[in-house]
Design a protein around this motif. Structure first.
Motif: not given
Length: 960
Positions: A846-871
Motif C-alpha cells: 500500500g505505501a509503495s502504491i500510494t507513493r507511486i500514485l502521488i509521484a504520477s500526480l506530481t509529475g511522473a505522468l503528464p498533466s493530461s493524466r491527472i484525472e485517472p490518477v486522482t480517481y
C-alpha cells in the motif's frame, strides 16, 4: 564578460551562419544557457549594454521574461528589489521601443508582481507603484501603459510558476486596485495619441471579475470614449474590444443580475445598433465590417435569453443579425451562427419555460415565442443555403481553400438543423424544395448545364433529413422523382447518393417506397461506377437503405447479392474501395438478419463465398507463398468476415460458419502469427464471431483459445490478449468453462509478467501492457472467482506497480483502471468475498502504491493524466481509509518543504482524509489538482519532487 561574448557569438551564428548544423548547435546552446543561473545576470547586463544589437536585445528580454515566469524561486529573497529596479530602468530605457523588447520587459515586471505580495512589493502594490512612477516620469507613460495592459492578463498566464494560492491572491489584489487603474487610464485619455493604447488597457482590465456596477460604468469616461470612438471615421479596434468586453461583462452574472447591468446595457445597445447601416456600406473596409459584425454577434450571444422573449426591442437585434448573416463574405456571416444555435436551444428546451408553472401556460408561451421567430428562421434558411454551392473554380482552389469551403458547408448544415428545430423539418423542407425546383429547371441533361444549384439544394435537404417526418407525403415524393432525372456529374451524383441514404427511414415508411427503390438503387449503382467519391457515398447509402428497409428488401436478395458480388470481387466497373465495400457487407448482413433461420443460413453461406474464396486460394498455395503475401492481401478479406460476424444476428448460423472456416483461420494463425496486422484483423473477426455466437460456438471456441494460448508464448501479439478479453466477457461466468479459462488467463498473465519486468519493457511494449491490464479488469468483472484466488494475482499487482508511470496514454490508463477496479472491488456483487485475498496483497504494498500514485500526480505522468490518477488514488483511499491517509502522509513527507509548503501538504491530506470518510469525491479534486500544479510549477521543482518520491523504486525505504 566571457559568457556575454559567447551569447553574442551564438546569436550571430544562429541568425547568420550559412551552415545548418552550426545554427542548430547554436540554438541548442542558447536554450541550455537560458536554463542556467548565470542567464539572469548575463541577460540583464546585455539589456543595459548600449552596444547590444536588436537580436541580442530580443533574446535577452525573452530570457529575462522566461526566467521571471518560470525560475523566480531560484533567486534569494533579497534579489527581488534590485531585479524590480533593474526591470523598471529597462522599461524606461525601451519606452519608445523596440516594441518586442518593451513587451517582454513589461511581461517580466507583471510576472514578478504575480509572485510578490503587495506588502512585499512596497508602495501599496504594483498598481499604486505604477501610478507614482507615471506621475514622476510622464515622459515614460507609453512604456508604463503597456505594463498596465499586460498586468491583468498575467492572472491567467499559467506559464508563471506561482503557487495557486498566490495566483488567487494576486487576482484579488488587482481587483482591489481596479479603481486606481481606471483612474490612471482616465487621466491618460487627455493625451490624444495614446487613446488607442488606453482603450486596449481598459479592455484588458475589464476581463477581470471586477464587480463594478453597470450604473457606474454606464457614465464612466472610458466607456463613453469607447462608445464615441465607434462612430469615428476610422473604427478603433481597441474601442471594439472594450465594447465587446462590456457586453460579455453585462451578461456574465445570473439572469437576476441583468437589472443591475441594465443601465450599461441601455447605453451600449443603441450605440451598437446605430452601426447597422455600415454593414451594407460598400465604402467600408472589410475589417471594419468584420468588427461591427463581431459586436452584433457578441450582443446576440450574450443577450440570447433576453432576445428569446421576442420583445420588439429584441427583434431589432435579430434583424441586425440577419443582416450580418446575409453578408456576402462567409466568414462574416458565420459570426452569427452560434447565436442562431443558442436561440434555438432557448426556444425549444423545456427548461426555458418551467418558471411559467402549468402545462397550458408553458405551451402557450412556447408557441408565442416560436411564432415570433418563425419569419427570422425562414429568412435565415434562404440567407445561408446558397453558401454551400460549389464555386465555379472549385477544381483550381488550393487544398486550404477547399478545406475552408467544406468547413463552411458543415457550418451551414448545422444552421439549417437549428432552423429545422424551430420551424419543423417539413416546413424547412418546403423552403429548400422551392430552391431545388428552381435549380432543376436550369439543369437539363447536357454536359455544360449548371448542376451546382441543384447540388446545393440537395445538400441542404440532406442536412435536415433527421427532422423531416417519415410520413411527409407532399414534398419528399417530388424530391425522389427528381433524382433519376439529374445529370450524372460526379459531385452532384455523390450528393444524390448521400441524400438517398439520408432519407432511408422515409423510404421505409413511404407508401410508394417499394416502387421507387429500384430506380434509386440504379442511381446508387451508377454512383459506384462513376468516381471514388461517388462510390463511397453510394456504398454508405446502400448500407442505410438495407438497414432501414431490410424487411422490404428480403424478397430482393438476388439483386442485392449481384451488387454485393460486383463490389467485393472487383469485377465490372465499380470503383468501390476495399474500405467502402465493408458498407455493402454490413448492408447484406442486416438484410440476412431479417430472414428465417434456414434461409439465413443459406444466405450467410452465399455472403461468405466471395470472401472465403481468395483466402482459400492463398492457403492452398502453400506456406512459403502465404508467408510472403503482403498483409493487405489477407486483411481485406478477413475484415469482411469481421463485419459479417458482427452484423448477421443469427448466432447458430454464425457458429456454423466459423466452424467451417476454422481450418482456414487456423492455417493463417499458424503461418502468419509473426504479422501483427494480419493477427489483429483475424482476432477482430474471431471476437465478433464469439460475441454473436456466444455459447453456440461449441468446440470451435476451445480450438481458438488453444491456438492463441500457444502462439502468444512465441509471438507476444497484443491482439491475442484482446481476443481473450472478449471470451472472458462471454464465458467468464460459465462454470463448465472454468478450468479452461483459468488455465488460459494464468498462462497469458504469467507470460506477460515475465515480459514486463521494468519500465523500459513497458515503454517498448505499450500495446501488450494496455491489453494485458484490460484483460485483467475484465477478469475482475466477469470471473473474479477464477482470477482473485489464482497464483497470478500477486505478480500482476507487482507488474502494475512497475508500469503505472509508463508514458503511453492507453497503457497507463489501463493499469490505473485495473488498480481502481481492485480498490473498488466491493462495487461488484461478487467482490465482497475476495476482500481478504485482495488485502493480503495490497496492504503490504500500500505505501509503495500510494507513493507511486502521488509521484504520477506530481509529475511522473503528464498533466493530461491527472484525472485517472486522482480517481485511482481516491479509490485506494476509500478502500483503506485512515491507513491509506497514513501511506499518503509518509509519501508527502518525503517532499522537501522548499517544493511543497506545510499548508499545501495539509490541504492535500485533508482531501484524502475526507475521501476516506465518505465525502463526495467531486468536491475533493481541487486540492489534489493544486498539489499537482504546485509540484509541476517549474522544471526544478518537478525534478526535486520526483527525486524525493522515486516512483521507479518499488520498495523505497524513507531516509530519516
Amino acid at each position: 564578460m566571457e559568457l556575454q561574448n559567447t551569447v553574442k557569438e551564438a546569436l550571430n551564428a544562429l541568425y547568420h551562419h550559412p551552415d545548418d548544423t552550426v545554427r542548430l548547435q547554436a540554438d541548442r546552446w542558447l536554450q541550455d544557457f537560458q536554463r542556467t543561473l548565470d542567464a539572469w545576470q548575463v541577460a540583464d547586463n546585455l539589456l543595459h549594454d548600449a552596444t547590444s544589437n536588436l537580436e541580442t536585445l530580443i533574446f535577452c528580454s525573452q530570457t529575462l521574461r522566461s526566467k521571471v515566469q518560470r525560475d523566480f524561486e531560484e533567486l534569494p529573497s533579497e534579489a527581488f528589489r534590485p531585479l524590480r529596479d533593474s526591470l523598471n530602468t529597462l522599461l524606461k530605457k525601451f519606452h519608445k521601443g523596440p516594441p518586442k523588447v518593451r513587451t517582454q520587459i513589461s511581461i517580466a515586471v507583471a510576472a514578478l508582481a504575480v509572485y510578490v505580495p503587495a506588502e512585499d512589493w512596497g508602495d501599496g502594490g504594483i498598481v499604486n507603484w505604477l501610478r507614482d512612477e507615471m506621475k514622476s516620469h510622464p515622459e515614460y507613460i507609453p512604456g508604463f501603459l503597456e505594463l498596465l495592459t499586460v498586468l491583468p492578463e498575467e492572472v491567467y498566464n499559467y506559464k508563471i510558476a506561482a503557487r495557486p494560492e498566490r495566483r488567487r491572491q494576486f487576482e484579488k489584489e488587482l481587483i482591489s486596485q481596479m479603481e486606481v487603474a481606471l483612474s490612471i487610464l482616465t487621466a491618460c485619455l487627455s493625451i490624444n495619441e495614446l487613446k488607442e493604447q488606453v482603450l486596449e488597457a481598459f479592455a484588458s482590465w475589464l476581463r477581470l471579475k471586477h464587480g463594478i456596477p453597470g450604473s457606474v460604468l454606464a457614465s464612466h469616461p472610458l466607456v463613453l470614449t469607447a462608445l464615441s470612438s465607434l462612430n469615428s471615421e476610422f473604427l478603433s479596434e481597441a474601442a471594439v474590444n472594450v465594447i465587446s468586453e462590456l457586453i460579455h461583462y453585462t451578461a456574465a452574472g445570473s439572469s437576476s443580475d441583468v437589472s443591475v447591468q441594465m443601465p450599461l446595457i441601455q447605453v451600449i445597445v443603441p450605440q451598437v445598433m446605430s452601426l447597422k447601416a455600415h454593414l451594407k456600406d460598400s465604402s467600408k473596409d472589410e475589417e471594419d465590417v468584420k468588427a461591427i459584425a463581431r459586436l452584433f454577434s457578441d450582443m446576440g450571444d450574450s443577450y440570447v435569453e433576453l432576445i428569446a422573449t421576442g420583445s420588439d426591442e429584441s427583434m431589432l437585434i435579430v434583424n441586425a443579425l440577419l443582416e450580418v448573416a446575409s453578408h456576402p463574405e462567409d466568414n462574416i456571416a458565420a459570426m452569427t451562427f452560434n447565436f442562431w444555435h443558442s436561440l434555438q436551444v432557448v426556444l425549444t428546451k423545456r427548461d426555458s419555460y418551467l418558471p411559467l408553472g402549468n402545462e397550458a401556460s408553458i405551451e402557450a408561451e412556447r408557441k408565442r415565442r416560436q411564432d415570433a421567430f418563425f419569419p427570422s428562421y425562414e429568412s435565415l434558411v434562404s440567407l445561408v443555403s446558397f453558401r454551400v454551392q460549389y464555386p465555379q473554380d472549385y477544381l483550381d482552389l488550393s487544398h486550404e481553400d477547399r478545406k475552408e469551403f467544406k468547413h463552411t458547408r458543415y457550418a451551414v448544415a448545422d444552421v439549417l438543423i437549428d432552423a429545422a428545430s424551430v420551424l419543423g423539418g417539413d416546413a424547412t423542407l418546403q423552403i429548400l424544395y422551392k430552391k431545388l425546383v428552381e435549380a432543376v429547371a436550369g439543369c437539363g441533361n447536357g454536359e455544360n448545364d449548371e448542376w451546382r444549384p441543384a447540388e446545393a439544394a440537395l445538400f441542404c435537404i440532406r442536412a435536415i433529413s433527421n427532422y423531416v417526418s417519415v410520413v411527409e407525403a407532399e414534398v419528399m415524393p417530388q424530391v425522389m422523382s427528381f433524382l433519376p432525372k439529374l445529370p450524372q456529374q460526379p459531385q452532384l451524383l455523390q450528393t444524390v447518393c448521400l441524400t438517398i441514404g439520408a432519407y432511408s427511414k422515409w423510404l421505409d415508411s413511404a407508401s410508394n417506397g417499394l416502387s421507387i427503390l429500384p430506380s434509386l438503387i440504379d442511381i446508387l449503382m451508377s454512383g459506384m461506377g462513376t468516381s471514388e467519391d461517388s462510390a463511397a457515398a453510394a456504398a454508405l447509402a446502400f448500407k442505410h437503405i438495407c438497414d432501414d428497409c431490410r424487411r422490404r428488401l428480403c424478397g430482393c436478395l438476388d439483386g442485392l447479392f449481384h451488387i454485393y458480388h460486383r463490389a467485393v470481387t472487383g469485377e465490372g466497373s465499380f470503383k468501390v474501395s476495399a474500405e467502402d465495400s465493408l458498407h455493402l457487407v454490413e448492408a447484406l448482413s442486416m438484410v440476412i438478419t431479417e430472414l428465417p433461420p434456414d434461409n439465413a443460413k443459406r444466405a450467410l453461406e452465399a455472403l461468405c463465398l466471395p470472401v472465403v474464396a481468395p483466402l482459400q486460394e492463398s492457403v492452398s498455395q502453400g506456406p512459403e507463398i502465404l508467408n510472403k503475401k503482403p498483409a493487405r492481401e489477407l486483411t481485406v478479406h478477413i475484415d469482411r468476415f469481421a463485419y459479417i460476424f458482427r452484423y448477421v444476428n443469427h448466432p447458430e448460423a454464425v457458429a456454423d460458419a466459423i466452424q467451417r472456416l476454422w481450418p482456414i483461420f487456423k492455417a493463417i494463425f499458424d503461418l502468419r502469427a509473426w504479422d501483427m496486422r494480419t493477427m489483429e484483423s483475424l482476432c477482430r473477426a474471431c471476437k465478433y464471431a464469439v460475441r454473436t455466437s456466444g455459447r453456440f460456438m461449441g468446440i470451435t471456441i476451445g480450438a481458438m483459445l488453444e491456438e492463441i494460448q500457444g502462439l502468444y508464448q512465441q509471438h507476444h501479439q497484443p491482439c491475442f490478449l484482446y481476443l481473450s478479453s472478449e471470451v472472458i466477457k462471454i464465458f467468464g461466468s460459465d462454470s463448465s468453462c472454468a478450468n479452461y479459462l483459468k488455465n488460459l488467463i494464468e498462462s497469458l498473465f504469467l507470460h506477460t509478467t515475465s515480459l514486463l519486468t521494468n519500465i523500459q519493457e513497458f515503454t517498448a511494449r505499450p500495446d501488450i501492457a494496455d491489453d494485458c491490464f484490460l484483460l485483467a479488469s475484465r477478469c475482475i468483472r466477469y470471473c473474479p472467482q477464477l482470477f482473485m484466488p489464482s497464483e497470478i494475482f500477486q505478480p500482476l499487482i507487482d507488474c502494475s506497480m512497475i508500469g503505472i508511470t509508463v508514458q503511453h496514454r492507453e497503457a497507463s490508463n489501463s493499469i490505473l483502471t485495473f488498480l481502481s477496479d481492485i480498490f473498488d472491488l466491493t462495487n461488484s456483487s461478487k467482490g465482497e468475498q475476495y476482500l481478504p485475498v485482495r488485502d493480503s496483497v495490497i496492504i503490504p504494498r500500500g505505501a509503495s502504491i500510494t507513493r507511486i500514485l502521488i509521484a504520477s500526480l506530481t509529475g511522473a505522468l503528464p498533466s493530461s493524466r491527472i484525472e485517472p490518477v486522482t480517481y485511482t488514488l481516491l479509490a485506494l483511499t476509500r478502500a483503506y481509509g485512515a491507513r491509506a491517509v497514513e501511506w499518503a502522509k509518509e509519501s508527502v513527507s518525503l517532499i522537501p518543504l522548499t517544493a511543497v509548503t506545510e499548508v499545501e501538504r495539509s490541504r492535500f491530506l485533508k482531501a484524502l482524509s475526507d475521501a476516506s470518510s465518505g465525502f463526495d469525491v467531486n468536491n475533493l479534486t481541487l486540492p489534489i489538482e493544486e498539489m499537482s500544479d504546485v509540484c509541476r510549477r517549474n522544471r526544478t521543482v518537478q525534478e526535486i519532487v520526483q527525486g524525493a518520491l522515486r516512483p521507479l523504486e518499488l520498495n523505497l525505504t524513507p531516509v530519516s
